[in-house]
Structures are given as C-alpha cells and as structure tokens.
Write an enzyme that holds these catalytic residues in place. Structure first.
Site, PDB file in Angstrom:
ATOM      1  N   LYS A 151       0.729  -1.378   0.059  1.00  0.00           N
ATOM      2  CA  LYS A 151       0.093   0.042   0.076  1.00  0.00           C
ATOM      3  C   LYS A 151       0.985   1.258  -0.124  1.00  0.00           C
ATOM      4  O   LYS A 151       0.660   2.170  -0.831  1.00  0.00           O
ATOM      5  CB  LYS A 151      -1.043  -0.013   1.284  1.00  0.00           C
TER       6      LYS A 151
ATOM      7  N   CYS B  89      -2.583  11.066   1.999  1.00  0.00           N
ATOM      8  CA  CYS B  89      -2.090   9.759   1.493  1.00  0.00           C
ATOM      9  C   CYS B  89      -0.852   9.902   1.224  1.00  0.00           C
ATOM     10  O   CYS B  89       0.408   9.555   1.421  1.00  0.00           O
ATOM     11  CB  CYS B  89      -3.190   9.024   0.782  1.00  0.00           C
TER      12      CYS B  89
HETATM   13  N1  SAJ Z   1      -1.728  15.056  -8.495  1.00  0.00           N
HETATM   14  C1  SAJ Z   1      -1.004  15.888  -9.372  1.00  0.00           C
HETATM   15  N2  SAJ Z   1      -0.671  15.397 -10.320  1.00  0.00           N
HETATM   16  C2  SAJ Z   1      -1.364  14.195 -10.886  1.00  0.00           C
HETATM   17  C3  SAJ Z   1      -2.131  13.667 -10.284  1.00  0.00           C
HETATM   18  C4  SAJ Z   1      -2.313  14.017  -8.679  1.00  0.00           C
HETATM   19  O1  SAJ Z   1      -0.474  17.030  -8.959  1.00  0.00           O
HETATM   20  O2  SAJ Z   1      -0.898  13.917 -12.100  1.00  0.00           O
HETATM   21  C5  SAJ Z   1      -1.942  15.786  -7.034  1.00  0.00           C
HETATM   22  C6  SAJ Z   1      -3.437  15.905  -6.701  1.00  0.00           C
HETATM   23  O3  SAJ Z   1      -3.576  17.195  -7.284  1.00  0.00           O
HETATM   24  C7  SAJ Z   1      -3.635  15.763  -5.223  1.00  0.00           C
HETATM   25  C8  SAJ Z   1      -2.319  14.590  -4.870  1.00  0.00           C
HETATM   26  O4  SAJ Z   1      -1.574  14.627  -6.110  1.00  0.00           O
HETATM   27  O5  SAJ Z   1      -3.084  16.885  -4.598  1.00  0.00           O
HETATM   28  C9  SAJ Z   1      -2.924  13.338  -4.504  1.00  0.00           C
HETATM   29  O6  SAJ Z   1      -3.891  13.050  -5.633  1.00  0.00           O
HETATM   30  P1  SAJ Z   1      -4.548  11.591  -6.234  1.00  0.00           P
HETATM   31  O7  SAJ Z   1      -5.746  12.037  -7.059  1.00  0.00           O
HETATM   32  O8  SAJ Z   1      -3.232  11.231  -6.859  1.00  0.00           O
HETATM   33  O9  SAJ Z   1      -4.576  10.656  -4.849  1.00  0.00           O
HETATM   34  P2  SAJ Z   1      -5.444  10.491  -3.475  1.00  0.00           P
HETATM   35  O10 SAJ Z   1      -4.523  11.169  -2.554  1.00  0.00           O
HETATM   36  O11 SAJ Z   1      -6.746  11.184  -3.692  1.00  0.00           O
HETATM   37  O12 SAJ Z   1      -5.705   9.180  -3.486  1.00  0.00           O
HETATM   38  C10 SAJ Z   1      -4.588   8.364  -3.332  1.00  0.00           C
HETATM   39  C11 SAJ Z   1      -4.798   7.050  -4.478  1.00  0.00           C
HETATM   40  N3  SAJ Z   1      -3.469   6.357  -4.744  1.00  0.00           N
HETATM   41  C12 SAJ Z   1      -3.077   6.101  -5.787  1.00  0.00           C
HETATM   42  O13 SAJ Z   1      -3.651   6.519  -6.836  1.00  0.00           O
HETATM   43  C13 SAJ Z   1      -1.962   5.196  -5.826  1.00  0.00           C
HETATM   44  C14 SAJ Z   1      -5.839   6.228  -3.807  1.00  0.00           C
HETATM   45  O14 SAJ Z   1      -6.151   4.955  -4.841  1.00  0.00           O
HETATM   46  C15 SAJ Z   1      -5.528   5.607  -2.378  1.00  0.00           C
HETATM   47  O15 SAJ Z   1      -6.550   5.127  -1.889  1.00  0.00           O
HETATM   48  C16 SAJ Z   1      -5.501   6.937  -1.455  1.00  0.00           C
HETATM   49  O16 SAJ Z   1      -4.442   7.745  -2.119  1.00  0.00           O
HETATM   50  C17 SAJ Z   1      -5.170   6.495  -0.229  1.00  0.00           C
HETATM   51  O17 SAJ Z   1      -6.183   6.576   0.559  1.00  0.00           O
HETATM   52  O18 SAJ Z   1      -4.229   6.055   0.227  1.00  0.00           O
END
Ligand code: SAJ
Length: 416
Positions: free
Chosen positions: A211, A265
């Site tokens: 994870k 996360c």
């Molecule tokens: N972000 C970027 N660029 C991108 C993608 C995301 O800057 O291309 C930023 C987002 O704006 C945000 C952060 O990253 O600030 C995180 O967003 P996210 O949508 O990537 O992820 P989370 O934190 O909402 O959810 C993640 C997910 N993990 C993965 O995709 C590997 C989710 O599946 C997990 O369950 C969750 O963390 C968790 O609870 O751990």
C-alpha cells in the site's frame, strides 16, 4: 454477523455503508459525536459523491447505526487516521486508541482488520496493544500457520480514490494480508461480501508495504512532472503541451504538474517508507522534497508577477481559486492550495479573495482582509488570479473574463 467499523471518516463510513447495503448489521464507531449524530440522521459529514444515498438507505433500513463507544461484534474494521508527527515519523496513536477500545469488548472468535494505511509492523503492533489488555485471549503469531488463536488479525489496506470511493470500494482488487494464512482467509471471506474484484492473499507486512509503495509510486511520478514544470519554466516552454506531446510515445505516460501534492495519503505515506529504510529510500525521499517545494515556486511566481507589473502589493487584489487538495472535493488535508493561500494571506495584498465552492467558511488562521467569495465576484475584482485547484466550475469559465488580469494557472486548465 455484526461488523463494527472504527472510524467513520472518508474510508470507514463508505465501507460501513456498503456492508450495510449487503444487509450486514453494521455498527460504526467514532469519537466525534457530531459525525455520529449526522450519520444517525442518514446524512454524511463530508463531500463524497453517491455516499449520501447509500448512508441514507443503510440507516433507514436499520442496517447501520453510529455510536461513540465500541460494542461487541464479530468483526472489527479499523479505519482511523495514521498521520505523521513533525519529524515525518508515523503517529500510530489513533490505532493504539482503537486497539485499546476494541480490546475492552473483544471475544473469542473475533476478527480484527486494520484498514488504515500503516508503516510495516503496525498490524502486529495493533495486535500487541490488544494482547496487553486481554491476556485471557490467544492471538496469532506472525507466519506461524499452524497456530490456532482465539482472535484473527489482518491488514487490508484501503486503496480507493477520494471522489470515486463508492465505485472503487466494489471494483478495486483488494490486498488481504493476514498475520497467518488462516487470518487472511477469514478476512477475505468478509471482503468477498462486497468486493466484485479479486481479493489477493498475502501476509500483513507485505500488504502494509504494498500500500505504501502504491502511493509512493504516484508521488515519485508526480514529482517527475513537477520537476519538468520547473525546467520548462526556466526554458520558457509550456509544460502541459510538452507533456502531451511526450505522452504520444507508446511507453511514456507522464502525470500532471500542479501546485504540489496534497491529501492525507500521497503526501504522507512515502515518509513511512523513508522512516523504515532511511538509507535506501533516496528516490522516495527526494520525490517528497520536490513535491513539498512546489508551493514555494508558486509564491515566487506571484512575487515575480507583482514585480513585473510595477505595482505595490497593497494596491492589488488577488484571487485564489481552490483550497482543496484536488478537484471537486472539500478535503483540505495537507492541501498545497491551502498552504499557498495561507502564504498569500501573510503578504501585503489589499484584498485576498478565496473561491472554494465546496466549503461554506474559511478554515481558521486567515486574516480579516481575506474573504471567501463566489467565482463571479473574484473574476470581477481581482487584479491577479491564481488557479490552485482544477474544480469543475473553474474549468468552464468564459476565458474573456480573465482578460486584463495577471493569471497564474498552476494546473494548466486554461491553456493560455
Ligand atoms: N496530483 C498531481 N498530478 C497528478 C495527479 C495527482 O499533482 O497527475 C496531485 C493531486 O492534485 C493531489 C495529490 O496529487 O494533490 C494526490 O491526489 P491523487 O488523486 O493522486 O490521490 P489521492 O491522494 O486522492 O488518493 C490516493 C490514491 N492512490 C493512488 O492512486 C496510488 C488512492 O487510490 C488511495 O486509496 C489513496 O491515495 C489513499 O487513501 O491512500
């Protein structure tokens, strides 16, 4: 069977509601009386699409109730926060409190599952805390598949994406890590009630690390995109266009740069790996540093814009669009947008307007000349517009409304 879900937040409440939708009797436990009261009215205390309908039905059908103290149950699922402390070391105090609370009602034959994202070893620590309080019960021993214990313990990390939780809870594969194989099989039987995808069995330590690795993988990839945005800024190249073009290669798939990485996360979990293997986790640590520095870059950009137009901050109105950590949610935890807005708040602007369509009032800590306003208002009065979150309403504005303003688009949504 009665399932008790400890922690009714972003993960616990949807899990409780989905189990209840399968006609399982679910008792949700949360220390927050306000959350408990809201849930018992069939409502939800945070924004998550489709969850309100699910909770409303579960409560009206009497399959879900919320309480503040654990009651006896057959299965306990722990979904409490695992933040880090000031030094980036994991804070397991919520797991400890949950373990102690469960221990007081634990009975022979119970299954306890840790869902919270946790550093390697946390499941066994949780078990140890229960064991200390309940010497009358036997607990499994890691890796000893021949032992027969009164209690089964497993780690099944949540991996759902905020904003898509209800669908992903059902459709995502699950990793089921048992303290022993027997524990894993028992936990799998439970998840099979609502998971339509595969439930993959392993041990609890491997489940914990996998994870953390999933989120670190994403963090490292976002850091790559964020580093590209700095390089492109220096070379006066549009990073979003460049990434779009590079991604036309069949084996390249670069993520999107932004103002930084937020949420509870991805901005947190990689530190748990760094803490466990500080010498080895060099790339993972660097990615965290790159992403955590991005808000400072945005502030530098704002200062540069102010200098280039030759006016005093005290003569200007600035609008920040978005405070949440990602689009179309109300979650401000570890949000880079919030940290940038707070930095702007401490500058000398005449007025600071915040637009965040998913909240009704500003969080604490802002000064009195910083106001939460509508998008329409912001676009009329602002001299500088900083787009921090790609919320849907921001993507569809009439671009002409931005003419004559200084624009800092940290998400590349307006293709200016
Ligand atoms: N972000 C970027 N660029 C991108 C993608 C995301 O800057 O291309 C930023 C987002 O704006 C945000 C952060 O990253 O600030 C995180 O967003 P996210 O949508 O990537 O992820 P989370 O934190 O909402 O959810 C993640 C997910 N993990 C993965 O995709 C590997 C989710 O599946 C997990 O369950 C969750 O963390 C968790 O609870 O751990």
């Amino acid at each position: 069977m009665i399932v008790s879900v400890i922690g009714l937040g972003y993960i616990g409440l949807p899990t409780a509601a989905i189990l209840a939708s399968k006609e399982i009797e679910v008792v949700g436990v949360d220390v927050n009386q306000n959350a408990v009261d809201i849930i018992n009215k069939g409502k939800i205390h945070f924004v998550e699409p489709k969850l309100d309908v699910l909770v409303h039905k579960a409560v009206s059908d009497n399959f879900l109730k919320a309480v503040t103290e654990p009651e006896k149950a057959d299965v306990f699922m722990v979904a409490v926060p695992t933040p880090f402390k000031g030094d980036h070391k994991p804070d397991l105090s919520y797991i400890k409190s949950a373990a102690k609370a469960i221990a007081s009602v634990l009975e022979q034959g119970n299954l306890v599952i840790l869902e919270s994202t946790s550093p390697v070893g946390a499941t066994e620590k949780m078990m140890q805390w229960m064991k200390e309080d309940r010497p009358d019960l036997s607990f499994p021993e890691f890796g000893n598949n021949n032992s027969h214990a009164d209690i089964s313990v497993a780690h099944c990390p949540e991996r759902v994406l905020p904003g898509h939780v209800v669908r992903e809870l059902v459709e995502n594969d699950r990793i089921i890590g048992g303290v022993t194989e027997q524990c894993a099989h028992r936990a799998r039987d439970l998840y099979k009630i609502f998971v339509e995808a595969e439930c993959l069995i392993t041990d609890c330590r491997t489940a914990e690390l996998s994870k953390l690795v999933e989120n670190s993988f994403r963090d490292v990839n976002i850091a790559f995109a964020n580093e590209l945005s700095l390089i492109c800024d220096k070379l006066d190249i549009n990073v979003w266009e460049m990434i779009k073009l590079a991604n036309r290669h069949p084996r390249v798939n670069i993520l999107q740069p932004g103002p930084g990485v937020g949420g509870h996360c991805i901005a947190v979990d990689p530190w748990f790996i760094v803490d466990s293997a500080p010498e080895e986790a060099k790339l993972i640590r660097t990615a965290r540093i790159v992403n955590d520095n991005k808000p400072n870059f945005v502030i530098d950009k704002i200062n540069h814009v102010v200098n280039s137009i030759g006016r005093q901050e005290s003569d200007l109105t600035i609008a920040c669009l978005g405070l949440a950590f990602k689009p179309d949610i109300d979650d401000l935890r570890e949000s880079p947008a919030l940290s940038i807005a707070k930095k702007i708040d401490s500058m000398q602007f005449n007025k600071i307007i915040i637009v965040e369509p998913n909240i009704n009032q500003l969080p604490k800590g802002f000064q009195s000349n910083t106001k939460l306003k509508s998008l329409d208002n912001a676009l009329i009065v602002a001299d500088i517009v900083v787009l921090l979150v790609d919320h849907s309403p921001f993507k569809t504005i009439n671009i002409e409304l931005l003419s004559g303003k200084e624009i800092i688009d940290t998400r590349g949504v307006w293709s200016l």
